[in-house]
Structure formats: C-alpha cells, structure tokens
Design an enzyme around this catalytic site. Sequence first.
Site, short mmCIF file in Angstrom:
data_model
loop_
_atom_site.label_atom_id
_atom_site.label_comp_id
_atom_site.label_asym_id
_atom_site.label_seq_id
_atom_site.Cartn_x
_atom_site.Cartn_y
_atom_site.Cartn_z
N PHE A 114 1.04 4.92 0.83
CA PHE A 114 0.81 5.94 1.95
C PHE A 114 1.53 7.32 1.70
CE2 PHE A 114 0.02 1.83 4.16
CZ PHE A 114 -0.94 2.23 4.74
N THR B 265 0.91 -1.19 0.03
CA THR B 265 -0.05 0.14 0.04
C THR B 265 0.81 1.13 0.03
OG1 THR B 265 -1.74 -1.05 1.06
CG2 THR B 265 -1.67 1.44 1.28
#
Length: 306
Positions: free
Chosen positions: A176, A174
């Site tokens: 960020f 992911t």
Amino acid sequence: MPKIAYLGPQGTFCEAALRILAPDAERLPCANVTAALDAARSGEADGAVVPLENSVEGAITVTLDELAWGDPLLITAELLLPVEFSLLVRPGTEMTHIKRVYTHPAAITQCRNFLARELPDAVVVAAPSTAAAALEVSMEDSPYDAAIGPAIAGEHYGLDELAARMGDRDDTVTRFVQVARPGPPPVPTGADRTSLVAFLRDDHPGALLEMLSEFAVRGVNLTRIESRPTGDGIGRYFFHFDAEGHVAEARVGEALSGLHRLCAEVRFLGSYPRADRVSPQLKHGTSESDFTEASGWIDKIRTGGM
C-alpha cells in the site's frame, strides 16, 4: 487531525493499512481507488492510502493508471501488509451450514485450496470488495452464508471468524502507498525508494534499453518495472519504475535527469522510506562522494586546471 481517504468500505485491508500508516488520522472510506485519490486531489482529504501491488496477483492497474494520468500526487510512505483471509459468518453458523460464499475475486483466487477442501459444494460469488462481502453477510436476509475477508471486517460488521489464515500461501503481502498533494518529498533515510512514470518520445529499437541504461550506468537498482498501454493503439506503452534510493542522491537525480532528456514526459511519483528498510548496495563509483569528486574534477578541467 489529518483526514485520509482510503479504498472502502470499512473493514478492507486498505483500512488496516491506513491504521498502521496514519493511526491518528480521521478515516474517509471511498467507493473505489479513483474516488480515494480524487479526495486527496480536491482537498476533501489530506491524503489517501491505496493498494499498489500484491505479491500473488501483481500490480493494481487502476492505481498505476491513476498515478500516471490523473492530477499529480506524491507518494510519501509505503507499507507491506500481510494478507490473511478469514471465513466470516453470522453468529451460530457452522461449516456445514455454508452453501453460498461471497468475496472479492482476488480472495477466491488466493483461497482456492481451502474452498476445494473445506467447502467443495459451496457456490462462491464475486463481490466488489471483501468488506462489502462482509457487510452483505452481516444482514439477516442475506442470501450468502459466509464471507471471505480480513478479520477487521468481521469486527466492523459483527461476524464470527469461523476459520483463519485461509490463503493458499502464508507469505502473501499487499503493498500500500500513502499519497498527498505535490510538495517536497520526505527527507532521505538511507533506505528509500523512488517511483516514477516515463513516456517514450517515439517507438524505436532499443528505446526501453536506453531508459534502463540511465539507471544502470549510475548503479541504480530497479525494484519494479511495469508497462501499461497508453491507449493510443496496440503496441504503445508507458512505464512505471521503482528504483532504490532517493531523488536527493546524485546517482538517482542524474538518472532521472537522463530520462527527462530521453523521454516525452517523466512524472516523478515520489521518494519515500522503504517499508522493508533495505539499504542499497552501492557499487564502486556510485556513492555520493564519488559523484562529488567527479563533479569537482570536471569543474577543475573546465577552468584550466589539471
């Protein structure tokens, strides 16, 4: 000590990202992405860390829309965090005891094979977040026997890790981003990314091609394009772009200037170091020296030189 808001509660992947991006910061957990970004906008926090995209699930649309429509914020850093799910249980729980599992829908999707193989008869229920699931399971009267979430959630809520690396893919990450209130972007590093949002002036054949050409003719590689609805009706969209390079570089700055001439609005979201530290491969005619030489050449012609 800066205070940084993040998508809470405690024990989320977002907190794990914040610990890496700003290890010395005071952490402010928020109920959702909007609340985290609003804390940065209002001054309640000095910045925020939120998820932007996942390599399996794709874009985090609430983040995209908040950055496009809310009061301006500037991306100052990014992090690619490996997503590793654990099966978290109250001490003493064994696999055969698990009848109900609680977790975020994204974790259900990404752990489908494990659940089918190891817990085929368990009921899996969607939770607001993996950390919220862990918090619920930690309670003695919880109707759930296990949570799926990051190991950090187990640490926060006193749960045992019954299984690790549950995800169907080992390479899931992911992305960020850390944001702050508007100001000068971080200085160029030579391995940077620039993010922006562009709104079409009008819908006509070749409108997207015209925007893409502003990057292509200057040798600026795009690493992400996302279309999002404007809300003004079916078929009306605006676009998120991630591009290699820094706005301080001539090729990137000129591409953004070209977009500004074409579009109804261009929102600059930031130029910041790339998490993967990959430097762009520049084609002939697009280096800083090429732009400087070309600018000097045209100035000379305009003043009567040859």
